[in-house]
Design a protein around this motif. Structure first.
Motif, mmCIF file in Angstrom:
data_model
loop_
_atom_site.group_PDB
_atom_site.id
_atom_site.type_symbol
_atom_site.label_atom_id
_atom_site.label_comp_id
_atom_site.label_asym_id
_atom_site.label_seq_id
_atom_site.Cartn_x
_atom_site.Cartn_y
_atom_site.Cartn_z
ATOM 1 N N GLU A 121 0.769 -1.291 -0.071
ATOM 2 C CA GLU A 121 -0.052 -0.099 0.125
ATOM 3 C C GLU A 121 0.753 1.222 0.079
ATOM 4 O OE1 GLU A 121 -3.670 -1.432 2.517
ATOM 5 O OE2 GLU A 121 -2.049 -1.704 3.407
ATOM 6 N N GLY A 122 2.036 1.340 -0.022
ATOM 7 C CA GLY A 122 3.051 2.143 0.142
ATOM 8 C C GLY A 122 3.276 3.132 1.265
ATOM 9 N N THR A 123 2.143 3.225 2.232
ATOM 10 C CA THR A 123 2.148 3.997 3.274
ATOM 11 C C THR A 123 1.200 3.578 4.482
ATOM 12 O OG1 THR A 123 1.940 6.123 4.080
ATOM 13 C CG2 THR A 123 0.630 5.853 2.432
ATOM 14 N N ARG A 124 1.386 4.011 5.512
ATOM 15 C CA ARG A 124 0.407 3.576 6.524
ATOM 16 C C ARG A 124 -1.087 3.932 6.342
ATOM 17 N NH1 ARG A 124 2.137 6.414 12.040
ATOM 18 N NH2 ARG A 124 2.996 7.825 10.462
ATOM 19 N N SER A 125 -1.857 3.148 6.571
ATOM 20 C CA SER A 125 -3.501 3.307 6.030
ATOM 21 C C SER A 125 -3.986 4.428 6.728
ATOM 22 C CB SER A 125 -4.250 1.980 6.421
ATOM 23 O OG SER A 125 -4.171 1.730 7.780
ATOM 24 N N GLN A 126 -3.636 4.625 8.026
ATOM 25 C CA GLN A 126 -4.308 5.717 8.787
ATOM 26 C C GLN A 126 -5.697 5.511 8.967
ATOM 27 O OE1 GLN A 126 -2.854 8.136 10.612
ATOM 28 N NE2 GLN A 126 -0.802 7.662 10.010
ATOM 29 N N GLY A 127 -6.418 4.525 9.032
ATOM 30 C CA GLY A 127 -7.679 4.131 9.168
ATOM 31 C C GLY A 127 -8.634 4.177 7.760
ATOM 32 N N ARG A 128 -7.629 4.269 6.672
ATOM 33 C CA ARG A 128 -8.233 4.474 5.266
ATOM 34 C C ARG A 128 -8.035 3.196 4.465
ATOM 35 N NH1 ARG A 128 -4.992 9.088 3.118
ATOM 36 N NH2 ARG A 128 -3.131 7.759 4.180
ATOM 37 N N LEU A 129 -9.022 2.930 3.413
ATOM 38 C CA LEU A 129 -8.667 1.832 2.531
ATOM 39 C C LEU A 129 -7.739 2.469 1.282
ATOM 40 C CD1 LEU A 129 -12.057 0.194 2.527
ATOM 41 C CD2 LEU A 129 -10.061 -0.634 3.638
ATOM 42 N N LEU A 130 -6.592 2.028 1.262
ATOM 43 C CA LEU A 130 -5.639 2.281 -0.007
ATOM 44 C C LEU A 130 -5.665 1.178 -0.680
ATOM 45 C CD1 LEU A 130 -2.985 3.613 2.513
ATOM 46 C CD2 LEU A 130 -4.662 4.910 1.462
ATOM 47 N N ARG A 131 -5.306 1.485 -2.299
ATOM 48 C CA ARG A 131 -5.126 0.785 -3.121
ATOM 49 C C ARG A 131 -3.488 0.319 -3.181
ATOM 50 N NH1 ARG A 131 -8.693 3.361 -8.312
ATOM 51 N NH2 ARG A 131 -10.743 3.320 -7.207
ATOM 52 N N ALA A 132 -3.216 -0.736 -3.887
ATOM 53 C CA ALA A 132 -1.866 -1.185 -3.898
ATOM 54 C C ALA A 132 -1.083 -0.175 -4.918
ATOM 55 C CB ALA A 132 -1.774 -2.623 -4.262
ATOM 56 N N ARG A 133 0.207 -0.238 -4.688
ATOM 57 C CA ARG A 133 1.159 0.257 -5.385
ATOM 58 C C ARG A 133 2.021 -0.766 -6.285
ATOM 59 N NH1 ARG A 133 2.060 5.796 -4.639
ATOM 60 N NH2 ARG A 133 0.908 6.554 -2.660
ATOM 61 N N SER A 134 2.338 -0.442 -7.276
ATOM 62 C CA SER A 134 3.042 -1.618 -8.131
ATOM 63 C C SER A 134 4.228 -2.263 -7.584
ATOM 64 C CB SER A 134 3.314 -1.291 -9.594
ATOM 65 O OG SER A 134 4.034 0.010 -9.795
ATOM 66 N N GLY A 135 5.248 -1.694 -6.659
ATOM 67 C CA GLY A 135 6.439 -1.949 -6.521
ATOM 68 C C GLY A 135 6.792 -3.403 -6.191
ATOM 69 N N VAL A 136 5.717 -3.866 -5.416
ATOM 70 C CA VAL A 136 6.046 -5.372 -5.111
ATOM 71 C C VAL A 136 5.906 -6.218 -6.218
ATOM 72 C CG1 VAL A 136 3.663 -5.908 -4.482
ATOM 73 C CG2 VAL A 136 5.562 -7.250 -3.611
ATOM 74 N N GLY A 137 5.177 -5.887 -7.062
ATOM 75 C CA GLY A 137 4.805 -6.794 -8.395
ATOM 76 C C GLY A 137 6.066 -6.519 -9.308
ATOM 77 N N ARG A 138 6.629 -5.464 -9.308
ATOM 78 C CA ARG A 138 7.993 -4.949 -10.179
ATOM 79 C C ARG A 138 8.984 -6.245 -9.626
ATOM 80 N NH1 ARG A 138 6.436 0.458 -9.553
ATOM 81 N NH2 ARG A 138 8.514 0.696 -8.671
ATOM 82 N N LEU A 139 9.116 -6.202 -8.280
ATOM 83 C CA LEU A 139 10.322 -6.836 -7.643
ATOM 84 C C LEU A 139 9.876 -8.306 -8.084
ATOM 85 C CD1 LEU A 139 10.491 -5.036 -4.111
ATOM 86 C CD2 LEU A 139 12.279 -5.130 -5.943
ATOM 87 N N ALA A 140 8.825 -8.912 -7.901
ATOM 88 C CA ALA A 140 8.578 -10.317 -8.136
ATOM 89 C C ALA A 140 8.932 -10.284 -9.634
ATOM 90 C CB ALA A 140 7.293 -10.347 -7.962
ATOM 91 N N GLN A 141 8.753 -9.573 -10.456
ATOM 92 C CA GLN A 141 8.900 -9.957 -12.049
ATOM 93 C C GLN A 141 10.552 -9.758 -12.067
ATOM 94 O OE1 GLN A 141 6.633 -6.583 -13.999
ATOM 95 N NE2 GLN A 141 4.787 -7.904 -14.142
ATOM 96 N N ALA A 142 11.261 -8.750 -11.408
ATOM 97 C CA ALA A 142 12.758 -8.669 -11.665
ATOM 98 C C ALA A 142 13.198 -9.744 -11.232
ATOM 99 C CB ALA A 142 13.173 -7.448 -10.879
ATOM 100 N N VAL A 143 12.828 -10.422 -10.044
ATOM 101 C CA VAL A 143 13.419 -11.732 -9.432
ATOM 102 C C VAL A 143 12.426 -12.792 -9.427
ATOM 103 C CG1 VAL A 143 15.033 -12.644 -7.429
ATOM 104 C CG2 VAL A 143 14.946 -10.121 -7.958
#
Length: 232
Positions: A121-143
């Protein structure tokens, strides 16, 4: 043969300091730890509701791995904190921009058999629903050889609500395989799927230190932030 880096002295020191707070005061319960590989490239996506999340997950995983994490670059502005974070092998990332240096450092960590923690999610939720960011997906694709083991953490928002004792839990689990599809799963689609599975185990926790008249922590509506897309 690539081996998992040894645990650094600074990492051990921080774990010793955080251990009593997390394990005793927080009454930590850990499940699924055997799913976390003791060696080899591993990505640990986790939900993020409190600044305590990285410490709680690290303490929970201590007997298996040292987890290097991506953390906001602003933390490195404090010289003492920078010394601690560097000693722990943490990786600074500039939020809100394409930080290729952080991505490269994360890929190097995984390529040498490291274990990398990341908040989709990139940052703390602070009680909010956040959408995912692509970073973890890019890492999984790179390795692609890296294993993915999610860490769902709950109870961390209660650590700041002294004298109320929190009840901390960390659940390690492997994500479900990607559904069959004519086209490969994109980095953002993978990140969104991992986030949904994490939030199914650890729903967004209300933010705030003290409860209001309705019994809910003050300063939180629990609703998504207006205009919050969570995209990079």
């Amino acid at each position: 043969m690539r081996t998992t880096p040894s645990v650094s002295p600074m990492y051990r020191l921080v774990m010793v300091a955080a251990g009593p707070i997390v394990r005793w005061w927080g009454r930590l319960e850990v499940t699924g730890l055997d799913l976390l590989p003791s060696q080899g490239p591993t990505i640990v996506p986790a939900n993020h509701d409190s600044a305590w999340d990285p410490f709680v997950i690290a303490v929970a995983a201590r007997r298996r791995r040292q987890i290097q994490a991506l953390a906001k670059a602003s933390l490195w502005k404090n010289p003492l904190l920078r010394w601690v974070l560097d000693g722990m092998g943490q990786i600074p990332v500039r939020r809100g921009q394409a930080d290729t240096d952080a991505l490269d450092a994360a890929v190097r960590c995984l390529s040498t058999g490291g274990c990398l923690g990341i908040f989709p999610e990139g940052t703390r939720s602070q009680g909010r629903l956040l959408r995912a960011r692509s970073g973890v997906g890019r890492l999984a694709q790179a390795v692609p050889q890296a294993r993915i083991v999610c860490a769902a953490v709950t109870g961390t928002v209660d650590i700041a609500r002294f004298p109320r004792r929190p009840r901390l839990t960390v659940t390690f689990f492997e994500p479900t395989p990607a559904p069959p599809s004519p086209s490969p799963e994109s980095a953002l689609e993978l990140a969104a799927r991992l986030t949904a599975e994490l939030r199914a185990v650890a729903p967004v926790a209300p933010a705030g230190r003290r409860s209001g008249p309705d019994g809910k922590p003050s300063g939180s509506t629990g609703k998504p932030a207006a205009g919050d897309t969570g995209r990079e």
